[in-house]
Motif scaffolding. Structure first.
Motif, PDB file in Angstrom:
ATOM      1  N   ASP A  18     -30.019 -40.508  39.979  1.00 26.10           N
ATOM      2  CA  ASP A  18     -31.271 -39.956  40.515  1.00 26.10           C
ATOM      3  C   ASP A  18     -31.121 -39.470  41.948  1.00 26.10           C
ATOM      4  O   ASP A  18     -31.968 -38.711  42.441  1.00 26.10           O
ATOM      5  CB  ASP A  18     -32.382 -41.009  40.464  1.00 26.10           C
ATOM      6  N   GLY A  19     -30.064 -39.931  42.615  1.00 24.08           N
ATOM      7  CA  GLY A  19     -29.859 -39.550  44.009  1.00 24.08           C
ATOM      8  C   GLY A  19     -28.767 -38.522  44.205  1.00 24.08           C
ATOM      9  O   GLY A  19     -28.354 -38.268  45.350  1.00 24.08           O
ATOM     10  N   MET A  20     -28.283 -37.930  43.132  1.00 27.32           N
ATOM     11  CA  MET A  20     -27.261 -36.883  43.260  1.00 27.32           C
ATOM     12  C   MET A  20     -27.844 -35.699  44.024  1.00 27.32           C
ATOM     13  O   MET A  20     -28.964 -35.254  43.749  1.00 27.32           O
ATOM     14  CB  MET A  20     -26.782 -36.426  41.882  1.00 27.32           C
ATOM     15  N   PRO A  21     -27.087 -35.152  44.998  1.00 26.55           N
ATOM     16  CA  PRO A  21     -27.640 -34.054  45.804  1.00 26.55           C
ATOM     17  C   PRO A  21     -27.821 -32.784  44.988  1.00 26.55           C
ATOM     18  O   PRO A  21     -27.150 -32.573  43.966  1.00 26.55           O
ATOM     19  CB  PRO A  21     -26.596 -33.867  46.908  1.00 26.55           C
ATOM     20  N   GLN A  22     -28.750 -31.972  45.466  1.00 26.44           N
ATOM     21  CA  GLN A  22     -28.940 -30.668  44.846  1.00 26.44           C
ATOM     22  C   GLN A  22     -27.658 -29.844  44.998  1.00 26.44           C
ATOM     23  O   GLN A  22     -26.951 -29.943  45.996  1.00 26.44           O
ATOM     24  CB  GLN A  22     -30.104 -29.926  45.522  1.00 26.44           C
ATOM     25  N   ALA A  23     -27.346 -29.012  44.000  1.00 27.83           N
ATOM     26  CA  ALA A  23     -26.171 -28.149  44.084  1.00 27.83           C
ATOM     27  C   ALA A  23     -26.364 -27.125  45.194  1.00 27.83           C
ATOM     28  O   ALA A  23     -27.466 -26.598  45.390  1.00 27.83           O
ATOM     29  CB  ALA A  23     -25.941 -27.450  42.751  1.00 27.83           C
ATOM     30  N   ALA A  24     -25.295 -26.865  45.927  1.00 28.06           N
ATOM     31  CA  ALA A  24     -25.369 -25.910  47.016  1.00 28.06           C
ATOM     32  C   ALA A  24     -25.521 -24.506  46.458  1.00 28.06           C
ATOM     33  O   ALA A  24     -24.945 -24.165  45.415  1.00 28.06           O
ATOM     34  CB  ALA A  24     -24.108 -25.998  47.876  1.00 28.06           C
ATOM     35  N   PRO A  25     -26.314 -23.644  47.106  1.00 25.38           N
ATOM     36  CA  PRO A  25     -26.437 -22.254  46.635  1.00 25.38           C
ATOM     37  C   PRO A  25     -25.108 -21.530  46.797  1.00 25.38           C
ATOM     38  O   PRO A  25     -24.289 -21.887  47.642  1.00 25.38           O
ATOM     39  CB  PRO A  25     -27.515 -21.669  47.558  1.00 25.38           C
ATOM     40  N   PRO A  26     -24.843 -20.520  45.968  1.00 24.49           N
ATOM     41  CA  PRO A  26     -23.575 -19.783  46.075  1.00 24.49           C
ATOM     42  C   PRO A  26     -23.501 -19.044  47.401  1.00 24.49           C
ATOM     43  O   PRO A  26     -24.534 -18.680  47.977  1.00 24.49           O
ATOM     44  CB  PRO A  26     -23.642 -18.822  44.889  1.00 24.49           C
ATOM     45  N   PRO A  27     -22.296 -18.810  47.920  1.00 24.76           N
ATOM     46  CA  PRO A  27     -22.158 -18.071  49.174  1.00 24.76           C
ATOM     47  C   PRO A  27     -22.745 -16.673  49.048  1.00 24.76           C
ATOM     48  O   PRO A  27     -22.803 -16.096  47.958  1.00 24.76           O
ATOM     49  CB  PRO A  27     -20.636 -18.021  49.400  1.00 24.76           C
ATOM     50  N   ALA A  28     -23.188 -16.165  50.174  1.00 28.79           N
ATOM     51  CA  ALA A  28     -23.758 -14.816  50.169  1.00 28.79           C
ATOM     52  C   ALA A  28     -22.720 -13.816  49.676  1.00 28.79           C
ATOM     53  O   ALA A  28     -21.568 -13.842  50.102  1.00 28.79           O
ATOM     54  CB  ALA A  28     -24.224 -14.444  51.575  1.00 28.79           C
ATOM     55  N   GLY A  29     -23.120 -12.918  48.734  1.00 34.70           N
ATOM     56  CA  GLY A  29     -22.224 -11.890  48.208  1.00 34.70           C
ATOM     57  C   GLY A  29     -21.346 -12.356  47.081  1.00 34.70           C
ATOM     58  O   GLY A  29     -20.515 -11.590  46.587  1.00 34.70           O
ATOM     59  N   ALA A  30     -21.491 -13.638  46.673  1.00 33.27           N
ATOM     60  CA  ALA A  30     -20.654 -14.144  45.581  1.00 33.27           C
ATOM     61  C   ALA A  30     -21.064 -13.480  44.268  1.00 33.27           C
ATOM     62  O   ALA A  30     -22.219 -13.148  44.036  1.00 33.27           O
ATOM     63  CB  ALA A  30     -20.781 -15.661  45.477  1.00 33.27           C
ATOM     64  N   ARG A  70     -32.170 -37.444  47.338  1.00 36.32           N
ATOM     65  CA  ARG A  70     -30.924 -36.784  46.927  1.00 36.32           C
ATOM     66  C   ARG A  70     -30.121 -36.480  48.187  1.00 36.32           C
ATOM     67  O   ARG A  70     -30.142 -35.360  48.710  1.00 36.32           O
ATOM     68  CB  ARG A  70     -31.238 -35.527  46.118  1.00 36.32           C
ATOM     69  N   LEU A  71     -29.450 -37.517  48.690  1.00 37.20           N
ATOM     70  CA  LEU A  71     -28.730 -37.413  49.962  1.00 37.20           C
ATOM     71  C   LEU A  71     -27.564 -36.435  49.858  1.00 37.20           C
ATOM     72  O   LEU A  71     -26.745 -36.524  48.941  1.00 37.20           O
ATOM     73  CB  LEU A  71     -28.177 -38.791  50.358  1.00 37.20           C
ATOM     74  N   ASP A  72     -27.514 -35.511  50.801  1.00 34.96           N
ATOM     75  CA  ASP A  72     -26.327 -34.672  50.916  1.00 34.96           C
ATOM     76  C   ASP A  72     -25.717 -34.892  52.295  1.00 34.96           C
ATOM     77  O   ASP A  72     -26.364 -35.403  53.199  1.00 34.96           O
ATOM     78  CB  ASP A  72     -26.650 -33.199  50.678  1.00 34.96           C
ATOM     79  N   TYR A  73     -24.462 -34.489  52.432  1.00 36.55           N
ATOM     80  CA  TYR A  73     -23.714 -34.745  53.671  1.00 36.55           C
ATOM     81  C   TYR A  73     -23.296 -33.398  54.248  1.00 36.55           C
ATOM     82  O   TYR A  73     -22.554 -32.641  53.628  1.00 36.55           O
ATOM     83  CB  TYR A  73     -22.484 -35.610  53.375  1.00 36.55           C
ATOM     84  N   ASN A  74     -23.778 -33.129  55.471  1.00 34.58           N
ATOM     85  CA  ASN A  74     -23.468 -31.862  56.123  1.00 34.58           C
ATOM     86  C   ASN A  74     -23.381 -32.112  57.617  1.00 34.58           C
ATOM     87  O   ASN A  74     -24.396 -32.321  58.283  1.00 34.58           O
ATOM     88  CB  ASN A  74     -24.545 -30.819  55.808  1.00 34.58           C
ATOM     89  N   PRO A  78     -30.932 -23.959  39.185  1.00 37.58           N
ATOM     90  CA  PRO A  78     -32.319 -24.459  39.244  1.00 37.58           C
ATOM     91  C   PRO A  78     -32.363 -25.807  39.964  1.00 37.58           C
ATOM     92  O   PRO A  78     -31.433 -26.611  39.854  1.00 37.58           O
ATOM     93  CB  PRO A  78     -32.707 -24.603  37.771  1.00 37.58           C
ATOM     94  N   PRO A  79     -33.418 -26.034  40.722  1.00 36.06           N
ATOM     95  CA  PRO A  79     -33.498 -27.307  41.462  1.00 36.06           C
ATOM     96  C   PRO A  79     -33.631 -28.490  40.520  1.00 36.06           C
ATOM     97  O   PRO A  79     -34.292 -28.409  39.479  1.00 36.06           O
ATOM     98  CB  PRO A  79     -34.761 -27.128  42.317  1.00 36.06           C
ATOM     99  N   LEU A  80     -32.956 -29.566  40.894  1.00 35.37           N
ATOM    100  CA  LEU A  80     -33.084 -30.801  40.122  1.00 35.37           C
ATOM    101  C   LEU A  80     -34.464 -31.410  40.357  1.00 35.37           C
ATOM    102  O   LEU A  80     -35.045 -31.261  41.434  1.00 35.37           O
ATOM    103  CB  LEU A  80     -32.001 -31.798  40.553  1.00 35.37           C
ATOM    104  N   PRO A  81     -35.011 -32.105  39.353  1.00 36.12           N
ATOM    105  CA  PRO A  81     -36.331 -32.719  39.567  1.00 36.12           C
ATOM    106  C   PRO A  81     -36.236 -33.886  40.540  1.00 36.12           C
ATOM    107  O   PRO A  81     -35.182 -34.497  40.709  1.00 36.12           O
ATOM    108  CB  PRO A  81     -36.718 -33.203  38.166  1.00 36.12           C
ATOM    109  N   GLN A  82     -37.353 -34.162  41.192  1.00 35.27           N
ATOM    110  CA  GLN A  82     -37.456 -35.363  42.010  1.00 35.27           C
ATOM    111  C   GLN A  82     -37.822 -36.527  41.089  1.00 35.27           C
ATOM    112  O   GLN A  82     -38.829 -36.461  40.378  1.00 35.27           O
ATOM    113  CB  GLN A  82     -38.519 -35.201  43.093  1.00 35.27           C
TER     114      GLN A  82
END
Length: 828
Positions: free
Chosen positions: A140-152, A226-230, A159-163
């Motif tokens: 349930d805490g898996m981070p949202q997938a990162a959007p593709p790089p611009a121009g990819a 959904r913790l992400d690390y940046n 699609p966003p994962l549900p909360q």
């Protein structure tokens, strides 16, 4: 034997109902007050938190020492580094932050819902029970997938994962009527991300944080984080961390591990190094009560003093009673009664009085607790747990026993050693009163000393309250009605949001009787303030020069509506409230710090609000400082941005300045907002004066209680002084007759008795003065604008107490001066 003595004591007290009633009520006041305050002390300071193994729980907070910021939230990255770097000392570590969300009801109308975002282990960490469904899982805490790089190539965003959400039992009951069909299904939300309900919490689960943390105590919807690390996002802080120590790990060892993590962060990241980033580990219960502990301990000390004064008063009554019974006791001793039999009888009488007083005191405490809850300040934690429980009943029993021992032992010791021959040979009706006089005077001196300490405490709190009334908050609260407007649905572009804010302003201005409209986020004295960093040009070469400042996003007209004084330059206009205008208004404190002995208008400062690094902004005006978080403390410097600086629509705290009573405009405000959009929610509506009263609540609470205790104590001390002097007059009646026969006038006799009362008072005040100098230092954090050793307060309280003593001495002195010499001589 004991039952016979008890029956004898009951008969003796029944024969003297006035004495018995006076003693019982006196003890009831002391025991009742101390029991009521102990119930608060027990609930707030002593009772363990309602979590699993609460003594192992700690708050792990960050401090930015270079910027003098304490108890700062953590970023996702700092939290994850901390959790991973301290696994040898913590069994587990979780994080939480709270906010208020708007969710639509089934009919589409908006509802404000208290929400929390937590790590997936949060409920297991605290030992919370899941009543229905399941707890959060790691997935349930898996981070949202990162959007593709611009121009990819072919790169549409996934699609966003549900909360994943867990509901509080109370919200589940209110919103869904305990219908478990919601489990596994989505709740309606206002955004593109859905909330899927996976579980229901057991009833009455709460979060416990200090009021300054701005945390919701009872969230209704709990969302898995959904913790992400940046590493580029270490500026974004929100998480409050709670850790559970491993078995056998000391607080010092845990602090050492946290220090290592902080040192590594300072080494690797410039922002942590320049801010003086540090991590502090503190027991959760101590962290919760750190703000209120001094006030509660001061109140507890005050009621203990009151109980001792009550005991001293009853001790004096019993000493006089024992003196009057000295002939009876001498006869019993002559007939073979041992000293223990005599003492035991008086002790049993004392404990009967104490038991009756404790029972009446318990009833007074029950009523007092209800009154305490009605006037208690909002920052007093765990108010809902204040009650009479077994611990409080045990305290009442101990207080009653201690009271009986204190006032019973003195009279029992004195009466158990009668001088049989002298007493039986005596012929005066007042013979017994001649003995024990010194002990009675010592007791009165102790009463005066204790009462004087309480009077000084109440005087200091009264001075603080007066100073609080004189404090200029930086705005005029009169005629202001404050409220929040939440929703802003479907307005995505800055232009749409700006038009929306203008429409609200125009509709509110159109209300008859409204003079002006203001909007801000956060709003003064409503909470939610958080510091950002600022600096001058020297911070570019030395980032350690950045400092902390509080910020507000405001609409043009804010300062005029709030009547905040403009010192230099100008305030915002509509031309400033557009994207791309990098202008700010600062307060006089920031102006003095950034540009000492210079005009700040037209100069630039560096500010970090909307960008990863600080950017230049121009100062267009300087205004008076506002006390935004507390009236008792000046607070940090302030910088103001136009609402559009951060994209628009953020200034959700509104205020209208009105003619007359602002409270009567509530319905008009709601109607105006509903005409704009029925899905908007108007909430937290209250006059600004109410916010000021709430800001004064802690001082008022302490003043009221200590003041009441001091008045009761002074009255008891004056009654005790009166009793001693009345006994002296009765004892010295023959002597007074001789003096008057030899030419002493009524005035001289009056001065003789009053002088004796004032001498006893002076000795008590001297002792109380010494004690007060030492004890009032513990009130430092409770005082506003006055020092604990304030000479004016000490002197005025001494004068007041001398006046009380003079009044208490007047009646016995008047009686003595009115004696007929012939009748007085016959007394012997």
């Amino acid at each position: 034997m004991a039952l016979r003595d008890l029956a004898f004591a009951a008969r003796a007290l029944r024969k003297n109902p006035v004495f018995a009633l006076t003693a019982v009520l006196t003890i009831a006041l002391g025991v009742g007050a101390s029991t009521a305050i102990f119930s608060v002390t027990n609930a707030v300071l002593l009772e363990p938190l309602p979590y699993k193994d609460p003594d192992q729980l700690v708050i792990v907070a960050s401090d930015l020492r270079t910027r003098s910021v304490r108890d700062f939230p953590l970023s996702n990255e700092d939290f994850m580094d901390l959790r991973n770097g301290t696994k040898d000392v913590f069994q587990d570590m979780g994080g939480v932050f709270t906010f208020r969300n708007i969710l639509p009801k089934d009919d589409g109308t908006p509802e404000q819902v208290r929400s929390a975002v937590v790590t997936t282990n949060f409920f297991r960490l605290l030992g919370a029970k899941i009543a229905l469904g399941r707890d959060f899982s790691d997935a349930d805490g898996m981070p949202q997938a990162a959007p593709p790089p611009a121009g990819a190539q072919g790169g549409n965003a996934p699609p966003p994962l549900p909360q994943m959400a867990i509901l509080s039992y109370e919200f589940f009951q209110r919103r869904f009527g305990l219908n478990a069909a919601i489990l596994g299904h989505n709740m309606a939300t206002n955004g593109p991300i859905v909330q899927q309900v996976v579980g229901i919490l057991a009833p009455r689960f709460q979060l416990y944080f200090p009021a300054t943390a701005n945390m919701e105590a009872v969230p209704e919807v709990w969302i898995a984080n959904r913790l992400d690390y940046n590493n580029a996002n270490r500026n974004g802080v929100s998480i409050r961390a709670i850790g559970r120590l491993r078995d056998g790990v000391s607080l010092e060892r845990a602090q050492g591990a946290a220090d290592n993590v902080a040192a590594e962060a300072r080494k690797n990241f410039l922002i942590e190094r320049t801010a003086g980033y540090a991590i502090r580990v503190e027991p959760m219960r101590r962290h919760l009560v750190s703000e209120v502990r001094p006030a509660i301990l001061a109140l507890m000390g005050a009621v203990i003093f009151l109980l001792l004064i009550a005991c001293a008063n009853v001790a004096n009554l019993l000493l006089v009673r024992a003196s009057l019974r000295e002939r009876e006791l001498a006869v019993r001793a002559a007939l073979g009664a041992s000293w223990w039999q005599l003492a035991r009888q008086l002790l049993i009488e004392a404990f009967v009085l104490a038991a009756l007083g404790a029972l009446v005191g318990l009833a007074l405490a029950w009523a007092g607790i209800h009154e305490l809850l009605a006037i208690a300040p909002a920052n007093l934690p765990r108010l809902d747990t204040i009650r009479i429980d077994t611990a409080v009943l045990g305290f009442t029993a101990v207080a009653g026993l201690a009271a009986g021992a204190i006032f019973g032992l003195a009279s029992a010791w004195r009466a158990s050693r009668p001088n049989v021959m002298n007493v039986l040979r005596g012929t005066s009706r007042n013979e017994g009163l001649a003995s024990g006089g010194a002990l009675r005077k010592i007791v009165v001196v102790a009463e005066v000393a204790l009462s004087f300490v309480l009077l000084i405490g109440s005087g200091l709190m009264f001075r603080s309250f007066l100073e609080l009334q004189r404090i200029d908050p930086g705005f005029d609260p009169r005629g202001l009605l404050t409220f929040q407007v939440l929703g802003n649905l479907g307005r995505k572009t800055p232009e749409e949001r700006a038009a929306f804010m203008h429409e609200i302003q125009d509709r509110l201005r159109a209300i008859t009787g409204v003079k002006s409209v203001a909007a801000s986020f956060p709003f003064p004295l409503a909470g939610g303030f958080s510091p950002i960093r600022w600096g001058t040009e020297e911070a570019l070469s030395d980032p350690g020069k950045f400092q902390a400042v509080d910020f507000q996003l405001v609409l043009p007209g804010y300062f005029e509506s709030m009547r905040t004084r403009l010192i230099a330059g100008r305030t915002f206009t509509d031309a400033d409230n557009v994207p791309g205008r990098n202008v700010v208004v600062i307060d006089e404190l920031l102006a003095a710090k950034a540009f000492p002995r210079q005009s700040a208008v037209g100069k630039r400062i560096l500010i970090r609000l909307r960008t990863p690094e600080a950017e230049w902004v121009e100062v267009i005006g300087v205004v008076a400082h506002q006390r935004d978080e507390s009236l008792t403390e000046r607070g940090r410097e302030q910088v103001y941005f136009a609402d559009a600086f951060a994209g628009g629509g953020a200034a959700r705290g509104w205020a209208i300045r009105t003619d007359g009573d602002p409270g009567k405009y509530g319905n008009d405000v709601r109607a105006a907002i509903k005409n704009i959009d029925a899905h908007l929610l108007v909430t937290q509506m209250q006059p600004m004066d109410d916010l000021l009263e709430r800001a004064q609540a802690s001082t008022r609470f302490s003043l009221l209680l200590i003041g009441v205790f001091a008045v009761i104590a002074a009255l008891l001390a004056s009654v005790g002084l009166y009793g001693v002097l009345a006994t002296v007059v009765r004892q010295r009646t023959p002597e007074i007759g001789v003096r008057m026969t030899l030419g002493a006038g009524p005035g001289q006799i009056f001065k003789l008795i009053v002088g004796q009362g004032l001498r006893l008072t002076a000795v008590g005040l001297a002792a109380g003065l010494t004690a007060a100098f030492a004890l009032t230092r513990g009130m430092t954090t409770m005082l506003v604008g006055v020092k604990p050793s304030d000479p004016g307060t000490f002197a005025s309280m001494a004068v007041i107490f001398f006046l009380i003593a003079a009044i208490a001495s007047w009646l016995p002195a008047w009686r003595a001066a009115s004696l007929d010499p012939t009748a007085a001589l016959r007394e012997d």
